[in-house]
Design a protein around this motif. Structure first.
Motif, mmCIF file in Angstrom:
data_model
loop_
_atom_site.group_PDB
_atom_site.id
_atom_site.type_symbol
_atom_site.label_atom_id
_atom_site.label_comp_id
_atom_site.label_asym_id
_atom_site.label_seq_id
_atom_site.Cartn_x
_atom_site.Cartn_y
_atom_site.Cartn_z
ATOM 1 N N SER A 90 0.828 -1.196 0.000
ATOM 2 C CA SER A 90 0.000 0.000 0.000
ATOM 3 C C SER A 90 0.864 1.248 0.000
ATOM 4 C CB SER A 90 -0.888 0.011 1.253
ATOM 5 O OG SER A 90 -0.111 0.263 2.406
ATOM 6 N N GLY A 91 0.273 2.373 -0.392
ATOM 7 C CA GLY A 91 0.971 3.641 -0.337
ATOM 8 C C GLY A 91 0.858 4.239 1.052
ATOM 9 N N PRO A 92 1.263 5.505 1.204
ATOM 10 C CA PRO A 92 1.172 6.168 2.505
ATOM 11 C C PRO A 92 -0.270 6.217 2.994
ATOM 12 C CG PRO A 92 2.574 7.405 1.006
ATOM 13 C CD PRO A 92 1.912 6.344 0.191
ATOM 14 N N LEU A 93 -0.486 5.874 4.241
ATOM 15 C CA LEU A 93 -1.824 5.875 4.827
ATOM 16 C C LEU A 93 -1.799 6.678 6.119
ATOM 17 C CD1 LEU A 93 -2.863 2.123 4.400
ATOM 18 C CD2 LEU A 93 -3.552 4.054 2.986
ATOM 19 N N ASP A 94 -2.899 7.328 6.409
ATOM 20 C CA ASP A 94 -3.030 8.110 7.628
ATOM 21 C C ASP A 94 -3.922 7.339 8.598
ATOM 22 O OD1 ASP A 94 -3.217 9.956 9.598
ATOM 23 O OD2 ASP A 94 -4.439 11.391 8.458
ATOM 24 N N PHE A 95 -3.316 6.847 9.683
ATOM 25 C CA PHE A 95 -4.078 6.076 10.654
ATOM 26 C C PHE A 95 -4.680 6.947 11.743
ATOM 27 C CE2 PHE A 95 -0.795 3.226 8.938
ATOM 28 C CZ PHE A 95 -1.608 2.245 8.391
ATOM 29 N N ALA A 96 -4.376 8.265 11.701
ATOM 30 C CA ALA A 96 -4.900 9.168 12.721
ATOM 31 C C ALA A 96 -6.422 9.206 12.695
ATOM 32 C CB ALA A 96 -4.324 10.570 12.544
ATOM 33 N N ALA A 97 -7.016 9.099 11.500
ATOM 34 C CA ALA A 97 -8.478 9.133 11.393
ATOM 35 C C ALA A 97 -9.107 7.952 12.118
ATOM 36 C CB ALA A 97 -8.896 9.140 9.927
ATOM 37 N N ILE A 98 -8.451 6.801 12.064
ATOM 38 C CA ILE A 98 -8.968 5.619 12.760
ATOM 39 C C ILE A 98 -8.930 5.841 14.264
ATOM 40 C CG2 ILE A 98 -8.449 3.205 13.300
ATOM 41 C CD1 ILE A 98 -7.607 2.850 10.388
ATOM 42 N N ARG A 99 -7.825 6.404 14.750
ATOM 43 C CA ARG A 99 -7.731 6.667 16.191
ATOM 44 C C ARG A 99 -8.783 7.683 16.625
ATOM 45 N NH1 ARG A 99 -2.180 6.240 14.796
ATOM 46 N NH2 ARG A 99 -1.923 8.516 14.640
ATOM 47 N N ALA A 100 -8.975 8.715 15.821
ATOM 48 C CA ALA A 100 -9.974 9.729 16.161
ATOM 49 C C ALA A 100 -11.379 9.129 16.152
ATOM 50 C CB ALA A 100 -9.880 10.896 15.176
ATOM 51 N N GLU A 101 -11.641 8.302 15.181
ATOM 52 C CA GLU A 101 -12.948 7.648 15.070
ATOM 53 C C GLU A 101 -13.246 6.793 16.296
ATOM 54 O OE1 GLU A 101 -14.222 3.992 12.322
ATOM 55 O OE2 GLU A 101 -13.721 5.779 11.160
ATOM 56 N N ALA A 102 -12.212 6.136 16.833
ATOM 57 C CA ALA A 102 -12.393 5.271 18.007
ATOM 58 C C ALA A 102 -12.321 6.045 19.315
ATOM 59 C CB ALA A 102 -11.337 4.174 18.002
ATOM 60 N N GLY A 103 -11.989 7.333 19.253
ATOM 61 C CA GLY A 103 -11.903 8.134 20.470
ATOM 62 C C GLY A 103 -10.642 7.907 21.274
ATOM 63 N N VAL A 104 -9.547 7.573 20.606
ATOM 64 C CA VAL A 104 -8.280 7.372 21.306
ATOM 65 C C VAL A 104 -7.712 8.731 21.711
ATOM 66 C CG1 VAL A 104 -5.914 6.522 21.109
ATOM 67 C CG2 VAL A 104 -7.793 5.247 20.057
#
Length: 455
Positions: free
Chosen positions: A2-16
């Motif tokens: 895969s290319g560059p991915l931003d995992f920050a959105a996943i953390r924000a979505e889960a309320g981390v």
């Protein structure tokens, strides 16, 4: 890849929680500048840590020795309670977070980095406060004596699993011997260890990400036995003292065991008369498709894990079906909230004292805090893998892949691809353990969805 991915959105979505509040950082700075050191000096112990390469949040350091009666396990655990007072801003923030959350692009720590990767971490060559467990075993691996006290320690070296596996250093020459003994005792107790590889996201050479299956090495398995041993000793202290918080798991449901036994012949798994589920599972190879399908089905035996706090009245069900006995989490306080509280309870009981009223009052809150934190962490981990899987396969809809069927329901199954570490749903009921050809029908990074159909 895969290319560059931003995992920050996943953390924000889960309320981390990401950033630490200013008052928490200020507290951490103050205590890190003047670390508390206990009087008992155990710096003569040649302790070493074993962690993944590059780790900085080092919870445990170990030393193993032979004695006239068997073995002595010295296990130093980072003394987070010495840095994080009950009622402090750091304590409140740790309760909000629950545990460290790991993502491919970094970790969101339970405690401020100046503690978790600095003053409280058992980094090599550094003088550190620790909760020092001294556990004596006989020649069969059974516990004969336990001592626990606060001590100042100094780790000699930071080792990783791969280097230890390639060349066992002198400090750990007894690890294979003791680890195998403890594994044998676990089988005797009826412990269940599935040993199935986990899906993990790894960085690729081009800066992107890919998914791999990672199994547990022998060294990791032996090292885990030291942690499990300590957790069992902690649970015994708590139960004898009448107060604490256990990690519990009901024994396997007899109906689930019967169903698994019926599945065994169809998947080529031998289940001798009188053999426990743990004994059958322990002899399987997850690299074999049919045995992997059996192990996937065996996960049904390990349902209902929880944290159980008690004070006075002992739990009706104190055991952990996977461990094969009573068990408590106390060996990862830098990364998991409940371990700090469990360690503080054990330190008080080992000294012949009662835990403080403030500590006892916090125990009933821990099961809900840890359950919420576990849900959030699992949500993040699953979403990260789903995103990378979907990104890897994007643009390949319609292609056909070799796969193995792990499980099957009425209208859908779960398959794992043979050449890619991708595990996803497949439309239709298939036969567990079968090798099949499947066609990719959905690979959408936006929704993190991957689906197949039988080709």
């Amino acid at each position: 890849m895969s290319g560059p991915l931003d995992f920050a959105a996943i953390r924000a979505e889960a309320g981390v929680p990401e950033e630490f509040p200013a008052d928490v950082l200020a507290e951490a700075d103050r205590v890190a500048a003047d670390p508390p050191l206990p009087e008992h000096d155990a710096t003569d112990l040649p302790l070493v840590t074993i962690d993944p390469p590059g780790a900085r949040d080092l919870d445990q350091a170990v030393h193993l020795a032979r004695t006239d009666g068997g073995y002595r396990v010295s296990y130093a655990i980072a003394d987070v309670g010495a840095f994080v007072p009950l009622g402090s801003a750091m304590d409140a923030e740790a309760r909000r977070r629950g545990q460290t959350v790991y993502c491919p692009d970094g970790r969101t720590p339970l405690h401020p980095p100046q503690l978790s990767e600095g003053a409280a971490s058992l980094l090599p060559g550094e003088l550190r406060p620790a909760a020092l467990w001294t556990i004596d075993l006989d020649t069969e691996g059974e516990v004969t004596a336990v001592d626990l006290r606060r001590a100042r320690v100094r780790s000699r070296a930071q080792l990783d699993y791969e280097s230890v596996g390639a060349d066992v250093p002198p400090e750990l020459e007894l690890l294979p011997e003791i680890g195998r003994l403890l594994q044998a005792r676990a089988r005797d107790r009826g412990a269940i260890e599935l040993g199935t590889p986990s899906q993990e996201v790894e960085a690729g050479p081009d800066g992107g990400w890919t998914v791999v299956f990672r199994g547990q090495s022998d060294v990791e398995g032996w090292n885990a036995q030291i942690s499990l041993l300590t957790g069992r000793c902690a649970a015994r202290l708590m139960l004898d003292g009448g107060v604490g918080v256990l990690r519990t798991l009901p024994p396997p449901d007899p109906g689930a065991v019967t169903a698994l036994r019926r599945l065994a012949p169809g998947l080529g798994v031998d289940w001798p008369a009188g053999a426990t589920p743990g004994e059958v599972i322990g002899g399987l190879d997850p690299a074999q498709p049919r045995q992997a399908a059996f192990l996937d089905a065996a996960a049904s035996l390990l349902r209902g894990a929880a944290y159980t706090a008690f004070d006075g009245t002992l739990p009706a069900q104190p055991g952990h079906g996977g461990v094969g006995g009573e068990y408590a989490h106390v060996t990862a306080p830098l990364r998991r909230l409940v371990d700090r509280f469990g360690t503080e309870v054990c330190l008080a009981l080992a000294a012949g004292e009662q835990p403080s009223a403030e500590l006892r009052a916090a125990l009933p809150e821990l099961p809900a805090l840890m359950a919420a934190s576990d849900r959030r962490t699992h949500e993040v981990e699953r979403a990260v893998v789903d995103l990378v899987e979907a990104t890897l396969l994007a643009g390949r809809v319609g292609e056909v892949f070799d796969a193995v069927v792990l499980d099957a329901e009425e209208k859908r199954s779960t398959v794992v691809l043979t050449d890619l570490a991708v595990q996803a749903r497949c439309d239709g009921r298939l036969t567990p353990g079968a090798e099949v050809r499947v066609r990719l029908t959905v690979a959408d990074p936006a929704t993190r969805a991957v689906r197949f159909e039988r080709a």
